[in-house]
Design an enzyme around this catalytic site. Structure first.
Site, short mmCIF file in Angstrom:
data_model
loop_
_atom_site.label_atom_id
_atom_site.label_comp_id
_atom_site.label_asym_id
_atom_site.label_seq_id
_atom_site.Cartn_x
_atom_site.Cartn_y
_atom_site.Cartn_z
N ARG A 159 48.20 63.60 16.23
CA ARG A 159 47.53 64.51 15.28
C ARG A 159 47.38 65.93 15.82
O ARG A 159 46.51 66.69 15.39
CB ARG A 159 46.16 63.97 14.86
CG ARG A 159 46.25 62.63 14.16
CD ARG A 159 45.10 62.39 13.20
NE ARG A 159 45.30 61.16 12.49
CZ ARG A 159 44.83 59.97 12.89
NH1 ARG A 159 44.10 59.88 13.97
NH2 ARG A 159 45.08 58.90 12.19
N ARG A 214 52.71 88.69 5.52
CA ARG A 214 53.72 87.98 6.32
C ARG A 214 55.05 87.89 5.55
O ARG A 214 56.12 87.86 6.14
CB ARG A 214 53.22 86.59 6.71
CG ARG A 214 54.16 85.91 7.69
CD ARG A 214 53.53 84.74 8.41
NE ARG A 214 54.48 84.22 9.37
CZ ARG A 214 54.20 83.38 10.36
NH1 ARG A 214 52.97 82.97 10.53
NH2 ARG A 214 55.14 82.97 11.19
N HIS A 274 69.74 84.17 2.84
CA HIS A 274 69.73 82.71 2.66
C HIS A 274 70.88 82.29 1.74
O HIS A 274 71.56 81.27 1.99
CB HIS A 274 68.39 82.29 2.07
CG HIS A 274 68.31 80.85 1.70
ND1 HIS A 274 68.05 79.86 2.62
CD2 HIS A 274 68.51 80.21 0.51
CE1 HIS A 274 68.07 78.69 2.02
NE2 HIS A 274 68.36 78.87 0.74
N GLU A 325 67.06 90.95 13.76
CA GLU A 325 65.61 90.76 13.54
C GLU A 325 64.79 91.85 14.23
O GLU A 325 63.66 92.12 13.83
CB GLU A 325 65.17 89.36 14.04
CG GLU A 325 65.86 88.20 13.34
CD GLU A 325 65.19 87.76 12.02
OE1 GLU A 325 64.23 88.42 11.58
OE2 GLU A 325 65.67 86.77 11.43
N ASN A 343 60.29 88.49 5.58
CA ASN A 343 61.45 87.90 4.91
C ASN A 343 62.43 88.97 4.41
O ASN A 343 63.35 88.65 3.66
CB ASN A 343 61.00 87.03 3.73
CG ASN A 343 60.13 85.88 4.21
OD1 ASN A 343 60.35 85.35 5.29
ND2 ASN A 343 59.13 85.52 3.43
N LYS A 346 55.04 91.72 15.01
CA LYS A 346 54.90 90.39 14.43
C LYS A 346 53.48 89.85 14.65
O LYS A 346 52.91 89.21 13.76
CB LYS A 346 55.95 89.42 14.99
CG LYS A 346 55.80 88.05 14.37
CD LYS A 346 57.05 87.29 14.15
CE LYS A 346 56.73 86.00 13.34
NZ LYS A 346 57.84 85.09 13.25
N LYS A 367 55.43 79.12 12.92
CA LYS A 367 56.20 78.39 11.92
C LYS A 367 57.04 77.35 12.65
O LYS A 367 57.83 77.68 13.53
CB LYS A 367 57.11 79.33 11.13
CG LYS A 367 56.39 80.06 10.02
CD LYS A 367 57.37 80.76 9.10
CE LYS A 367 56.64 81.46 7.97
NZ LYS A 367 57.54 82.28 7.14
N HIS A 379 72.40 82.90 11.40
CA HIS A 379 71.23 83.31 10.63
C HIS A 379 70.99 84.83 10.73
O HIS A 379 70.81 85.51 9.72
CB HIS A 379 69.99 82.53 11.10
CG HIS A 379 68.72 82.98 10.45
ND1 HIS A 379 68.44 82.76 9.11
CD2 HIS A 379 67.66 83.68 10.94
CE1 HIS A 379 67.27 83.28 8.82
NE2 HIS A 379 66.77 83.85 9.90
N HIS A 421 66.01 88.16 3.94
CA HIS A 421 66.17 86.71 4.03
C HIS A 421 66.56 86.06 2.70
O HIS A 421 67.18 85.01 2.70
CB HIS A 421 64.90 86.06 4.59
CG HIS A 421 64.76 86.24 6.08
ND1 HIS A 421 64.69 87.47 6.68
CD2 HIS A 421 64.71 85.33 7.09
CE1 HIS A 421 64.58 87.31 7.99
NE2 HIS A 421 64.59 86.03 8.27
N GLU A 455 51.05 83.26 5.28
CA GLU A 455 51.91 83.92 4.29
C GLU A 455 51.35 83.79 2.87
O GLU A 455 52.07 83.53 1.92
CB GLU A 455 53.31 83.30 4.36
CG GLU A 455 54.42 84.25 3.92
CD GLU A 455 55.81 83.71 4.25
OE1 GLU A 455 56.04 83.28 5.40
OE2 GLU A 455 56.66 83.71 3.35
N1 GLY Z 1 60.35 84.26 10.51
C1 GLY Z 1 59.43 84.70 9.54
C2 GLY Z 1 58.01 84.36 9.87
O1 GLY Z 1 57.72 83.99 10.98
O2 GLY Z 1 57.18 84.48 9.02
#
Ligand code: GLY
Length: 367
Positions: A122, A243, A254, A186, A247, A228, A144, A268, A250, A238
């Site tokens: 957990r 946040r 994508h 990035e 993107n 970041k 993430k 990517h 992206h 997000e």
């Molecule tokens: N890679 C995008 C984020 O971490 O929100």
């Protein structure tokens, strides 16, 4: 030069990102206090065994017991099977909830170990030691974590913050140049989001950074993770429209990756590079962004050798095919896909009101 510390100021689980050349060999200074006298389990990508040796030598030298699990490199490890195997291995090793599992590798290892840590018993603690530029500046920070399923990438996951991130730019010296460039996409992103001065810096210093200039690498990593960290502290999950700015590129990217079958034909970061150029071009089409800014973005990407158009991303698909991928984006709500558009370099924003038929028409006309 002393290590740089960037705090991630989350109210209930703050943590630090440490950046320092040669940090891997000094990792015991930071990992020792977390090990609390217990054995540290390191999960490493099979591609980074040289870095693993350095890390284990540092821990052995400091008398910190450790054990390594090597996982196959590549996206296939980020799967239900890969997750089950890793969790079974961690349980067999007697990992306890208060232990810190160490992820050593690129985004695949970070995402997989992060997710395993989120669900094992957990929730266990974990430490990120990224070994690619993309993981340094993006995936190792912000919590993430995910695995892929047949239906798509990163569809099963959890927000689970690391307890510590250790970034050693020296490990980038073994990274293939294509991977470096993909990670650099990035880096540029942070300039394009809200820091025009940093984008300018990138245009002046990007080539040296990619050629291995360590001062340029440390500067770019520091600026990127600071940006970041601020975004994650403001909008960890997000939900506040902050946040989501990460993107940028992206949604278009994508669709390009999906067309390439999420294969090595288009990495990517390469898809994000072309996606950012398309986001700027589409912003020009909507009359909100000066054409000169979009041209500058395209120009820098091209100069660096990154895809900057449909053609250079190797995509021949129609606008309808590309927007069909976007409609299945996991960020879609009620059938609407939020796009990150730009009023100029350093002036990106979330645009909820985008008609996919208009995007398809744009893509059909784009080169
Ligand atoms: N890679 C995008 C984020 O971490 O929100």
């Amino acid at each position: 030069m002393s290590d740089i510390m960037v705090p991630v100021a989350l109210a209930d689980r703050p943590y630090d990102i440490i950046i320092g050349a040669g940090l891997l060999r000094r990792a015991a200074d930071y990992l020792g206090p977390l090990s609390k006298g217990r054995r540290l389990v390191i999960v490493a990508d099979a591609n980074v065994t040289v870095h693993l040796e350095h890390l284990q030598a540092a821990l052995d030298g400091a008398g910190i017991a450790n054990h390594a699990i090597i996982i196959p490199s590549g996206e296939a490890s980020k799967s239900w099977n890969g997750l089950a195997k890793l969790c079974d291995d961690l349980i067999a090793l007697g990992v306890e909830r208060s232990d810190h599992i160490v992820a050593l590798g690129g985004g695949v290892v970070g995402d997989l170990v992060g997710f395993a840590s989120a669900i094992l018993k957990r929730g266990c603690a974990f430490v990120q030691i990224p070994t690619t530029l993309l993981a340094d500046v993006d995936s190792s920070v912000g919590g993430k974590t995910a695995i892929n399923t047949r239906a798509g990438k990163n569809l099963i996951g959890q927000f689970h913050q690391p307890a510590l991130v250790l970034i050693d730019p020296e490990v980038l010296s073994t990274l293939p140049s294509r991977q470096m460039r993909a990670g650099y996409a990035e880096v540029i992103k942070y300039g394009l989001i809200d820091d025009a001065a940093f984008f300018d810096w990138c245009t002046q210093n990007g080539a040296q950074l990619l050629a291995g200039d360590s001062a340029a690498q440390v500067h770019a990593i520091h600026r990127s993770v600071r940006a970041k960290a601020a975004i994650v502290a403001a909008d960890e999950r997000e939900t506040r429209g902050v946040r989501a700015l990460l993107n940028l590129g992206h949604t278009f990217g994508h669709a390009l990756e999906a067309e390439a079958g999420f294969s090595d034909a288009l990495l990517h970061g390469e898809a994000v590079a072309a996606g950012m150029a398309l986001a700027f071009d589409y912003s020009v089409r909507r009359g909100i962004c000066p054409a000169a800014d979009a041209a500058q973005v395209r120009g820098h990407l091209a100069e660096i050798g990154l895809p900057h158009s449909l053609l250079s991303a190797g995509t021949k698909a129609s606008g309808a095919a590309l927007t069909a991928h976007m409609a299945h984006d996991k960020k879609a709500t009620g059938g609407r896909v939020p796009f990150i558009l730009a009023r100029g370099i350093g002036a990106s924003y979330v645009e909820a009101d985008v008609n996919l038929a208009d995007v398809a028409a744009f893509l059909d006309e784009a080169e």
